[in-house]
Enzyme design. Structure first.
Site, PDB file in Angstrom:
ATOM      1  N   GLU A  18      47.247  46.426  41.815  1.00  0.00           N
ATOM      2  CA  GLU A  18      47.210  45.095  42.440  1.00  0.00           C
ATOM      3  C   GLU A  18      48.523  44.814  43.178  1.00  0.00           C
ATOM      4  O   GLU A  18      49.600  45.145  42.686  1.00  0.00           O
ATOM      5  CB  GLU A  18      47.002  44.026  41.363  1.00  0.00           C
ATOM      6  CG  GLU A  18      46.996  42.611  41.928  1.00  0.00           C
ATOM      7  CD  GLU A  18      46.462  41.610  40.931  1.00  0.00           C
ATOM      8  OE1 GLU A  18      45.290  41.724  40.534  1.00  0.00           O
ATOM      9  OE2 GLU A  18      47.224  40.710  40.537  1.00  0.00           O
ATOM     10  N   HIS A  56      41.152  38.821  46.678  1.00  0.00           N
ATOM     11  CA  HIS A  56      40.942  37.669  45.807  1.00  0.00           C
ATOM     12  C   HIS A  56      40.678  36.434  46.671  1.00  0.00           C
ATOM     13  O   HIS A  56      41.152  36.345  47.808  1.00  0.00           O
ATOM     14  CB  HIS A  56      42.177  37.414  44.941  1.00  0.00           C
ATOM     15  CG  HIS A  56      42.453  38.498  43.945  1.00  0.00           C
ATOM     16  ND1 HIS A  56      43.247  38.305  42.842  1.00  0.00           N
ATOM     17  CD2 HIS A  56      42.034  39.792  43.885  1.00  0.00           C
ATOM     18  CE1 HIS A  56      43.313  39.436  42.147  1.00  0.00           C
ATOM     19  NE2 HIS A  56      42.591  40.350  42.759  1.00  0.00           N
ATOM     20  N   LYS A 100      29.065  32.747  34.571  1.00  0.00           N
ATOM     21  CA  LYS A 100      29.682  33.311  35.782  1.00  0.00           C
ATOM     22  C   LYS A 100      29.033  34.653  36.116  1.00  0.00           C
ATOM     23  O   LYS A 100      28.749  34.939  37.281  1.00  0.00           O
ATOM     24  CB  LYS A 100      31.192  33.452  35.539  1.00  0.00           C
ATOM     25  CG  LYS A 100      31.957  33.924  36.729  1.00  0.00           C
ATOM     26  CD  LYS A 100      33.429  33.503  36.698  1.00  0.00           C
ATOM     27  CE  LYS A 100      34.257  34.174  35.646  1.00  0.00           C
ATOM     28  NZ  LYS A 100      35.678  33.779  35.725  1.00  0.00           N
TER      29      LYS A 100
HETATM   30  P1  FAD Z   1      36.750  29.838  35.734  1.00  0.00           P
HETATM   31  O1  FAD Z   1      35.921  31.037  35.512  1.00  0.00           O
HETATM   32  O2  FAD Z   1      36.132  28.696  36.478  1.00  0.00           O
HETATM   33  O3  FAD Z   1      37.283  29.341  34.311  1.00  0.00           O
HETATM   34  C1  FAD Z   1      38.338  28.388  34.201  1.00  0.00           C
HETATM   35  C2  FAD Z   1      38.125  27.511  32.967  1.00  0.00           C
HETATM   36  O4  FAD Z   1      36.954  26.694  33.155  1.00  0.00           O
HETATM   37  C3  FAD Z   1      37.858  28.316  31.682  1.00  0.00           C
HETATM   38  O5  FAD Z   1      38.460  27.631  30.630  1.00  0.00           O
HETATM   39  C4  FAD Z   1      36.356  28.312  31.566  1.00  0.00           C
HETATM   40  O6  FAD Z   1      35.929  28.449  30.215  1.00  0.00           O
HETATM   41  C5  FAD Z   1      36.020  26.941  32.121  1.00  0.00           C
HETATM   42  N1  FAD Z   1      34.674  26.870  32.703  1.00  0.00           N
HETATM   43  C6  FAD Z   1      34.110  27.773  33.526  1.00  0.00           C
HETATM   44  N2  FAD Z   1      32.859  27.401  33.856  1.00  0.00           N
HETATM   45  C7  FAD Z   1      32.633  26.216  33.215  1.00  0.00           C
HETATM   46  C8  FAD Z   1      31.536  25.320  33.152  1.00  0.00           C
HETATM   47  N3  FAD Z   1      30.389  25.550  33.825  1.00  0.00           N
HETATM   48  N4  FAD Z   1      31.674  24.190  32.395  1.00  0.00           N
HETATM   49  C9  FAD Z   1      32.815  23.928  31.721  1.00  0.00           C
HETATM   50  N5  FAD Z   1      33.894  24.748  31.749  1.00  0.00           N
HETATM   51  C10 FAD Z   1      33.798  25.864  32.487  1.00  0.00           C
HETATM   52  N6  FAD Z   1      44.961  32.842  40.644  1.00  0.00           N
HETATM   53  C11 FAD Z   1      45.258  32.678  41.967  1.00  0.00           C
HETATM   54  O7  FAD Z   1      45.615  31.571  42.390  1.00  0.00           O
HETATM   55  N7  FAD Z   1      45.152  33.743  42.843  1.00  0.00           N
HETATM   56  C12 FAD Z   1      44.752  34.973  42.451  1.00  0.00           C
HETATM   57  O8  FAD Z   1      44.675  35.893  43.260  1.00  0.00           O
HETATM   58  C13 FAD Z   1      44.437  35.186  41.071  1.00  0.00           C
HETATM   59  N8  FAD Z   1      44.023  36.377  40.614  1.00  0.00           N
HETATM   60  C14 FAD Z   1      43.664  36.538  39.288  1.00  0.00           C
HETATM   61  C15 FAD Z   1      43.170  37.768  38.852  1.00  0.00           C
HETATM   62  C16 FAD Z   1      42.819  37.961  37.511  1.00  0.00           C
HETATM   63  C17 FAD Z   1      42.283  39.303  37.070  1.00  0.00           C
HETATM   64  C18 FAD Z   1      42.996  36.891  36.580  1.00  0.00           C
HETATM   65  C19 FAD Z   1      42.662  37.104  35.129  1.00  0.00           C
HETATM   66  C20 FAD Z   1      43.470  35.660  37.011  1.00  0.00           C
HETATM   67  C21 FAD Z   1      43.803  35.465  38.362  1.00  0.00           C
HETATM   68  N9  FAD Z   1      44.257  34.217  38.834  1.00  0.00           N
HETATM   69  C22 FAD Z   1      44.567  34.061  40.178  1.00  0.00           C
HETATM   70  C23 FAD Z   1      44.437  33.087  37.923  1.00  0.00           C
HETATM   71  C24 FAD Z   1      43.167  32.180  37.854  1.00  0.00           C
HETATM   72  O9  FAD Z   1      42.954  31.602  39.106  1.00  0.00           O
HETATM   73  C25 FAD Z   1      43.409  31.121  36.786  1.00  0.00           C
HETATM   74  O10 FAD Z   1      43.457  31.696  35.512  1.00  0.00           O
HETATM   75  C26 FAD Z   1      42.467  29.917  36.819  1.00  0.00           C
HETATM   76  O11 FAD Z   1      43.007  28.929  35.956  1.00  0.00           O
HETATM   77  C27 FAD Z   1      41.056  30.198  36.323  1.00  0.00           C
HETATM   78  O12 FAD Z   1      40.334  30.894  37.254  1.00  0.00           O
HETATM   79  P2  FAD Z   1      38.886  31.526  36.835  1.00  0.00           P
HETATM   80  O13 FAD Z   1      38.337  32.110  38.058  1.00  0.00           O
HETATM   81  O14 FAD Z   1      39.029  32.377  35.649  1.00  0.00           O
HETATM   82  O15 FAD Z   1      38.121  30.165  36.481  1.00  0.00           O
END
Ligand code: FAD
Length: 291
Positions: A17, A77, A165
């Site tokens: 990455e 991303h 998801k």
């Molecule tokens: P989600 O999948 O939406 O989850 C976030 C929270 O919401 C979780 O607690 C989940 O349980 C909850 N949730 C999900 N769906 C629901 C629902 N329907 N109802 C109620 N609660 C729900 N950030 C950046 O800004 N740029 C990047 O390029 C980036 N790359 C990343 C790559 C990886 C591999 C990882 C692990 C993280 C990365 N992040 C990045 C960080 C990420 O954006 C954050 O961790 C963010 O807070 C959550 O994103 P997510 O896509 O996991 O969110």
């Protein structure tokens, strides 16, 4: 090439990455670093997306360049926090034009100083996943958190949300960093029990500077095992020794994962070609193995 084909092969994959520059002034240096990693010809490379879309142009530019100049498939991303559907479609169009076929769909962290509407068309990453799948021919992945996402009420709910998801169209997941492989194995067991069957690619962060430990814990809330703390205590003050120890610790984690049947490994190489190369060299014979 679609990532599902790369990770679906009977081969061990090692991917790296990189992150794009925050400002255009840093572009040349970051591009050099990303190209240095690409010159190692990893299985694919991911390019992160700055908070709130701040690096959109540069994410696409670097991801496109890695494919065009090095033939390395890229995974761009994309975050939806603070974005509306029009902006997301514009980003996807830009990706398509750059030949990018793989997107890691994320909600993104909510920036502290964000002005305006934070959630308009998308509230969760699952909303973004569904929209990308409906919009174009992309292979879509998502993030997962073996130690639970910091916002989640508990791990059970977090896994239920993760299942939503995946059901929305996520074809693979990449994990948040972890420093104890048992955390990954336990997580894998729990999500398989919950009916999540897509590949779950472990994300390995080589900690090569003592200061990274504090940042890593602050950002991800992940657990740092005693064994790793001892390494940082002993070598943290000597940069070359810490770098060597960090590369070896990450390699050791990867070897254990592969020995336990994991075949796709992603390394948070943080724009450091030397660290990526160190890990790749340590695994040179292992990477030749067939499944
Ligand atoms: P989600 O999948 O939406 O989850 C976030 C929270 O919401 C979780 O607690 C989940 O349980 C909850 N949730 C999900 N769906 C629901 C629902 N329907 N109802 C109620 N609660 C729900 N950030 C950046 O800004 N740029 C990047 O390029 C980036 N790359 C990343 C790559 C990886 C591999 C990882 C692990 C993280 C990365 N992040 C990045 C960080 C990420 O954006 C954050 O961790 C963010 O807070 C959550 O994103 P997510 O896509 O996991 O969110």
């Amino acid at each position: 090439m679609k990532l599902r084909e790369i990770i679906g092969k009977d081969e061990i994959t090692l991917s790296f990455e990189v992150f794009p520059p925050k400002t255009d002034t840093d572009y040349a240096a970051v591009e050099r670093a990303a190209c240095g990693v690409a010159a190692l010809h990893p299985s694919y490379m991911s390019v992160t997306y700055g908070a709130g879309g701040s690096t959109r142009g540069n994410t696409v530019k670097i991801a496109g360049k890695l494919q065009k100049d090095y033939g390395v498939t890229s995974l761009a991303h994309l975050t939806c926090v603070g974005a509306d559907r029009t902006g997301i479609y514009a980003a996807l169009d830009e990706m398509s034009r750059a030949g990018i076929e793989n997107v890691l769909a994320l909600r993104g962290d909510i920036p502290k100083d964000f002005q305006g509407e934070i959630f308009t068309d998308y509230k969760h990453a699952s909303d973004l996943v569904a929209d990308i799948k409906a919009y174009g021919d992309f292979c879509v992945g998502g993030a997962c958190y073996p130690e639970g996402h910091p916002d989640a009420a508990n791990k059970k709910e977090d896994i239920e949300n993760l299942k939503n998801k995946v059901d929305a169209g996520c074809e693979f997941l990449t994990t948040q960093m972890f420093f104890d492989n048992n955390i990954y194995y336990n997580f894998l067991y729990r999500i398989r029990e919950a009916g999540i069957t897509v590949p779950v690619i472990p994300g390995i962060m080589p900690i090569t500077r003592a200061v990274q430990v504090k940042n890593a814990v602050k950002l991800s809330g992940c657990n740092v095992p005693e064994r790793f703390r001892n390494i940082v205590d002993r070598f943290g003050g000597v940069p070359d020794a810490m770098k060597q120890a960090g590369i070896i610790y990450a390699t050791d984690q990867i070897i254990d994962l592969i020995a336990n049947g994991v075949k796709n490994i992603h390394v948070y190489s943080m724009n450091k070609p030397d660290i990526a190369e160190g890990i790749q060299k340590n695994l040179s014979e292992i990477l030749k193995l067939k499944i």
